[in-house]
Design an enzyme around this catalytic site. Structure first.
Site: not given
Length: 461
Positions: A168, A393
């Site tokens: 983070h 995709d």
């Protein structure tokens, strides 16, 4: 409406040795500084996220080979991720030292089908973490560690998961999504990411002065609500599915409560108010104590000039809504949501961001943080937009599920709103909320959820 996480089947994996994937082209070595928000001690924690892809019988390519090659190409554009994090000896702040070491890349296989695991939707966190690479970090020392690691796990059905561990301190949720989107773009055959990465961490560095830091929550220390259920290590996780129709009915009922309101409520404002109230009841917080809802507000477009689109560092500010438990209980959901809306707007006020950056610098200088009882503190983070940056995709359609995890001890102070799993068509347009609570409190939470659902939605199914 709620599904408790549990290991449906034993998740046994066969893992290959970890390899280091380096940039496909030579990149120069350097040491990079991080922003004030990156250096916030609460941000030195690993994001663990799992992306689940169904099998595609028409695609004969090997996802591991495609992702390994794409990672090498990605690191040309995001070369800091192939360095290591360490603290500066001069000021103790985090910095990325890039010497071209590479990113840990791990491959695992399972004899199970993803469908038998419900596409990892209901797996216990500790079991699901086996699908994510391990990065050993000693936060108390100055030992260098990798900011990013990847694990690809192939299942017998032909489907697979991409597990990422990303600190983070280097990026926020938006940045994580940007990086993974770029990875899958390259795996799909693009020659470069559609969004150019931008470092520019100096844009969010606070000025240092001699004023004392203001510890968040210190003004109510000793007044915060407490729960008889806390502290405890017996924590359970629930996935709460909320359908699109239920959200609409809740919004409609709230708008009827306050016809004077010129602005409509967002889904986050509605759900955060709803869940905050139920959580308070479930934990049986003392009525006179103060409970706090923390809200993370993105500031990318608030700065002047706005941060570039490709900026992947931390770019959010926390704002808070404070009420006594009694006030929270007696307030309508619409009243609470209106308070959340007003709190969010404070992050856009002139000078607010600058002052927050200064105060964070002061707190780091003084090594100060809130150490009081935090039973009544609750953060609800929204992953619906930051979790999916764009199409992922690269030959196996879009991920059927996304699952964020925590690699530290389970915390009861943080909840997450996500898009629902695509394996359940009835959830299209809805959300799933991930909650952690003490076991006994979770029983109360589910009971309160059923009662509130009947009140606002007219049924308990």
């Amino acid at each position: 409406m709620a599904n408790q996480r549990k290991p449906i089947l034993p998740l046994l994996l066969e893992k290959k040795p970890v390899e280091l994937v380096k940039p496909s082209k030579h990149t120069h070595c350097e040491t990079l500084s991080l922003s004030t928000l990156d250096n916030d001690p609460f941000n030195e924690v690993m994001y663990a996220t799992i992306y689940v892809f169904k099998a595609n019988g028409k695609n004969l390519d090997d996802p591991v080979s495609l992702l390994r090659k794409a990672l090498s190409e990605l690191l040309v554009h995001y070369y800091p991720l192939s360095g290591k994090l360490m603290r500066s000896e001069s000021n103790g702040k985090l910095q990325l030292v890039y010497l071209g070491e590479g990113v840990p890349f791990e491959v695992a296989t399972s004899t199970l089908d993803l469908s038998s695991l419900n596409y990892i939707e209901n797996l216990d966190d500790q079991v699901a973490l086996r699908l994510v690479p391990e990065i050993e970090i000693d936060y108390e020392s100055n030992v260098c560690y990798h900011p990013l690691a990847l694990q690809v796990t192939k299942f017998a059905c032909g489907g697979f998961t991409i597990g990422t561990a990303l600190t983070h301190a280097v990026c926020d949720g938006y940045g994580v999504a940007q990086i993974i989107h770029a990875l899958t773009e390259l795996a799909a055959g693009k020659t470069e990411p559609s969004v150019k990465s931008v470092w520019q961490r100096e844009r969010l560095v606070g000025k240092i002065d001699n004023k004392p830091g203001k510890v968040p929550g210190s003004h109510i220390d000793g007044f915060l609500a407490t729960s008889a259920y806390l502290p405890t290590t017996d924590v359970v996780t629930e996935t709460i599915n909320i359908r699109a129709g239920d959200i609409k009915r809740l919004k409609d009922s709230m708008m009827k409560e306050c016809e004077y309101l010129k602005e409509s409520f967002t889904t986050y404002e509605v759900l955060s108010s709803y869940i905050w109230k139920l959580r308070s009841r479930a934990l049986k917080l003392n009525p006179d104590g103060i409970t706090v809802l923390g809200v993370a507000v993105g500031i990318r477009h608030v700065l002047d000039p706005p941060l570039p689109k490709g900026y992947y560092g931390n770019a959010y500010i926390d704002v808070y809504v404070e009420l006594t438990v009694r006030e929270l209980e007696e307030s309508s959901i619409s009243n609470i949501a209106n308070r959340v809306k007003k709190a969010k707007k404070t992050a856009y006020e002139k000078g607010y961001i600058e002052e927050e950056l200064k105060n964070t610098e002061r707190l780091m200088r003084d090594d100060s943080m809130f150490e009081g009882v935090s039973d009544g503190l609750f953060f609800l983070t929204d992953w619906r937009n930051i979790g999916w940056f764009g199409s992922m995709d690269f030959g196996w359609n879009e991920p059927v599920n996304l699952r964020p995890l925590t690699q530290r001890e389970s915390t009861v102070h943080v909840g997450m709103i996500l898009k629902p799993s695509k394996s359940d068509p009835s959830m299209e347009g809805g959300v799933k909320v991930i909650m952690k609570l003490p076991r006994d409190a979770m029983v109360e939470f589910k009971r309160e959820m059923a009662t509130m659902k009947k009140l606002y939605f007219g049924d308990t199914n």
